[in-house]
Write a protein that holds these residues in place. Structure first.
Motif, PDB file in Angstrom:
ATOM      1  N   LEU A 384      -2.425   6.016  -2.086  1.00  0.00           N
ATOM      2  CA  LEU A 384      -3.154   6.836  -3.059  1.00  0.00           C
ATOM      3  C   LEU A 384      -3.700   5.947  -4.182  1.00  0.00           C
ATOM      4  CD1 LEU A 384      -3.946   9.659  -4.103  1.00  0.00           C
ATOM      5  CD2 LEU A 384      -1.700   9.772  -5.236  1.00  0.00           C
ATOM      6  N   GLY A 385      -5.023   5.966  -4.349  1.00  0.00           N
ATOM      7  CA  GLY A 385      -5.663   5.195  -5.407  1.00  0.00           C
ATOM      8  C   GLY A 385      -5.690   3.699  -5.178  1.00  0.00           C
ATOM      9  N   GLU A 386      -5.442   3.266  -3.970  1.00  0.00           N
ATOM     10  CA  GLU A 386      -5.361   1.828  -3.675  1.00  0.00           C
ATOM     11  C   GLU A 386      -6.642   1.087  -4.017  1.00  0.00           C
ATOM     12  OE1 GLU A 386      -4.926  -1.005   0.302  1.00  0.00           O
ATOM     13  OE2 GLU A 386      -3.966   0.968   0.289  1.00  0.00           O
ATOM     14  N   HIS A 387      -7.778   1.758  -3.943  1.00  0.00           N
ATOM     15  CA  HIS A 387      -9.060   1.072  -4.121  1.00  0.00           C
ATOM     16  C   HIS A 387      -9.756   1.424  -5.438  1.00  0.00           C
ATOM     17  CE1 HIS A 387      -8.329   1.124   0.285  1.00  0.00           C
ATOM     18  NE2 HIS A 387      -8.674  -0.142   0.144  1.00  0.00           N
ATOM     19  N   ASN A 388      -8.995   1.903  -6.412  1.00  0.00           N
ATOM     20  CA  ASN A 388      -9.602   2.212  -7.713  1.00  0.00           C
ATOM     21  C   ASN A 388     -10.339   1.006  -8.281  1.00  0.00           C
ATOM     22  OD1 ASN A 388      -8.722   4.819  -7.705  1.00  0.00           O
ATOM     23  ND2 ASN A 388      -7.256   4.612  -9.388  1.00  0.00           N
ATOM     24  N   ASP A 389      -9.698  -0.149  -8.261  1.00  0.00           N
ATOM     25  CA  ASP A 389     -10.319  -1.335  -8.846  1.00  0.00           C
ATOM     26  C   ASP A 389     -11.553  -1.745  -8.058  1.00  0.00           C
ATOM     27  OD1 ASP A 389      -9.959  -3.493 -10.930  1.00  0.00           O
ATOM     28  OD2 ASP A 389     -10.087  -4.720  -9.118  1.00  0.00           O
ATOM     29  N   GLN A 390     -11.438  -1.731  -6.736  1.00  0.00           N
ATOM     30  CA  GLN A 390     -12.561  -2.156  -5.894  1.00  0.00           C
ATOM     31  C   GLN A 390     -13.772  -1.253  -6.087  1.00  0.00           C
ATOM     32  OE1 GLN A 390     -11.618  -2.645  -1.726  1.00  0.00           O
ATOM     33  NE2 GLN A 390     -13.744  -2.319  -1.102  1.00  0.00           N
ATOM     34  N   VAL A 391     -13.540   0.053  -6.149  1.00  0.00           N
ATOM     35  CA  VAL A 391     -14.671   0.986  -6.244  1.00  0.00           C
ATOM     36  C   VAL A 391     -15.167   1.099  -7.686  1.00  0.00           C
ATOM     37  CG1 VAL A 391     -15.375   3.403  -5.970  1.00  0.00           C
ATOM     38  CG2 VAL A 391     -13.978   2.297  -4.206  1.00  0.00           C
ATOM     39  N   TYR A 392     -14.261   1.351  -8.630  1.00  0.00           N
ATOM     40  CA  TYR A 392     -14.697   1.600 -10.003  1.00  0.00           C
ATOM     41  C   TYR A 392     -15.156   0.330 -10.716  1.00  0.00           C
ATOM     42  CZ  TYR A 392     -12.718   6.305  -9.589  1.00  0.00           C
ATOM     43  OH  TYR A 392     -12.455   7.597  -9.206  1.00  0.00           O
TER      44      TYR A 392
END
Length: 412
Positions: A384-392
């Motif tokens: 859950l939320g693993e790609h927050n940094d990559q996407v945002y």
């Protein structure tokens, strides 16, 4: 994979449970970048909390470790990027707008009215991105349905009539073990989405693709003329055998069951030869299809008696020797390990993203082979939320300070 059919396309995935996530799984397997948007304050996609779970020590009905993951999510989350976003927070609208502004597709399966209340329905999103294909999967269509308008697979099966197409005539309704209501609508949703993308290439305009679970399943029920069968006196429910196609059905053997499909004269005559009754090929009761239908019970009893004392392998081999379509009835565990479907990657092994193949599990692949493109899954389901940094941060350009502020304000 840049050589996949949907490579370069971006899908914003607002779905949960099965119907919506299966649609976006297929889009991901065809090469689209699927950004799965999950609410961090509700635990994300509801399927994250479906037993059984897979972890370091294998399968369990309850979570035993912090990184244990639901098998449902391990299957449906592959090749997706997970970001967290609380769409009920007013500040989330700006983040959502940034996500969809350059996307190609949005897929949602909220109950009717929810997207409007959240301010993310098609008219609102169209203002942000007129080229976007906005796909809705719901129980009864965008206009809603009976009662609450909410639907589960069994509700759809009940309303579609499919429960009354299987089983014996004097039995109660039969629920299909495979959740066909949940799994059929996503197939039509993907067809609709890809079709709308093709149209947008020519027109420059996106559109709303609206697929209902009830409509999808009922449309298949209507492919078979059950009302016509009833009108001419043919039974709609025939149990293990299908008299209108005799000989046709599921037959018990000494150590299992055999599926037999012999509706044509050539196949039917082959069956009679296989069971040692070549003398009946010219019998008026069984020579032509219409006569076999009229004497279906008699014919099926003959075949059933012959099969019941023989092992499945012998029965199948005997039918095959006379060119008759027949096969053993498999358990699901055996079927998903068929070397052919494994070689074609229509079914693939399933592993935990951290612990690997700690259990012998199978998952759906992409059951389409292309001569000039690849399809399939090369990344495990995300936390859950693993790609927050990559996407945002990397994709949308948010700073570390912005991300920290959004987290502090319970937006992400």
């Amino acid at each position: 994979m840049t050589d996949q059919p949907l490579a370069g396309r971006t899908v914003i995935d607002l779905t949960t449970a099965l119907a919506g996530p299966y649609a976006t799984l297929l889009l991901a397997g065809l090469g689209a970048t699927v950004i799965k948007v999950e609410n961090p304050f509700t635990g994300g996609d509801s399927s994250r909390n479906n037993a059984p779970y897979l972890g370091r020590d294998g399968l369990s009905l309850t979570r035993r470790g912090e990184d244990d993951m639901s098998v449902s999510m391990l299957v449906r989350g592959r090749n997706k990027l997970s970001v967290t976003l609380n769409l009920k927070n007013p500040r989330a609208k700006a983040v959502f707008a940034d996500l969809v502004r350059d996307a190609d597709v949005l897929v949602e399966n909220y109950s009717p009215g929810v997207t409007h209340r959240l301010g993310i329905d098609y008219p609102a999103v169209r203002e942000l991105n007129p080229r976007l294909v906005y796909t809705s999967i719901s129980g009864f269509g965008a206009q809603g349905g009976p009662g609450s308008g909410k639907a589960m697979d069994s509700i759809i099966q009940a309303l579609s009539g499919v429960m009354m197409t299987a089983g014996e005539p004097d039995e109660g309704p039969v629920r299909f073990g495979l959740p066909v209501g949940d799994m059929l609508a996503p197939l039509f949703a993907v067809i609709g989405t890809v079709s709308a993308l093709m149209q947008a290439e020519h027109t420059g305009e996106g559109q709303h693709v609206d697929v209902s679970m009830l409509g999808a399943l009922t449309s298949l029920v209507a492919c078979e003329p059950f009302d016509a069968f009833e009108a001419v006196g043919l039974p709609q429910r025939t149990g293990s055998m299908v008299p209108r196609l005799a000989p046709f059905g599921i037959l018990p053997a000494a150590d299992g069951h055999v599926a037999l499909c012999a509706p044509t004269d050539a196949f039917a005559h082959g069956v009679l030869r296989a069971i040692g009754r070549a003398d009946l090929v010219e019998d008026g009761r069984f020579h032509s299809r219409d006569q076999r239908v009229r004497h279906a019970d008699e014919l099926h009893d003959l075949i059933r008696e012959w099969c019941s004392s023989r092992p499945v392998a012998e029965v199948v081999d005997a039918f095959a020797a006379h060119g008759v379509p027949a096969a053993p009835v498999r358990e699901p565990r055996e079927a998903v390990r068929d070397p052919l479907v494994r070689q074609r990657e229509e079914v693939v092994p399933l592993a935990h993203p951290r612990h690997g193949a700690v259990a012998d599990l199978s998952a759906t692949g992409i059951p389409i082979r292309f001569s000039g493109a690849r399809a399939g899954f090369d990344r495990p389901a995300p936390a859950l939320g693993e790609h927050n940094d990559q996407v945002y941060r990397e994709r949308l350009g948010y700073s570390a300070e912005q991300l920290a502020e959004l987290a502090a304000d319970a937006v992400i």
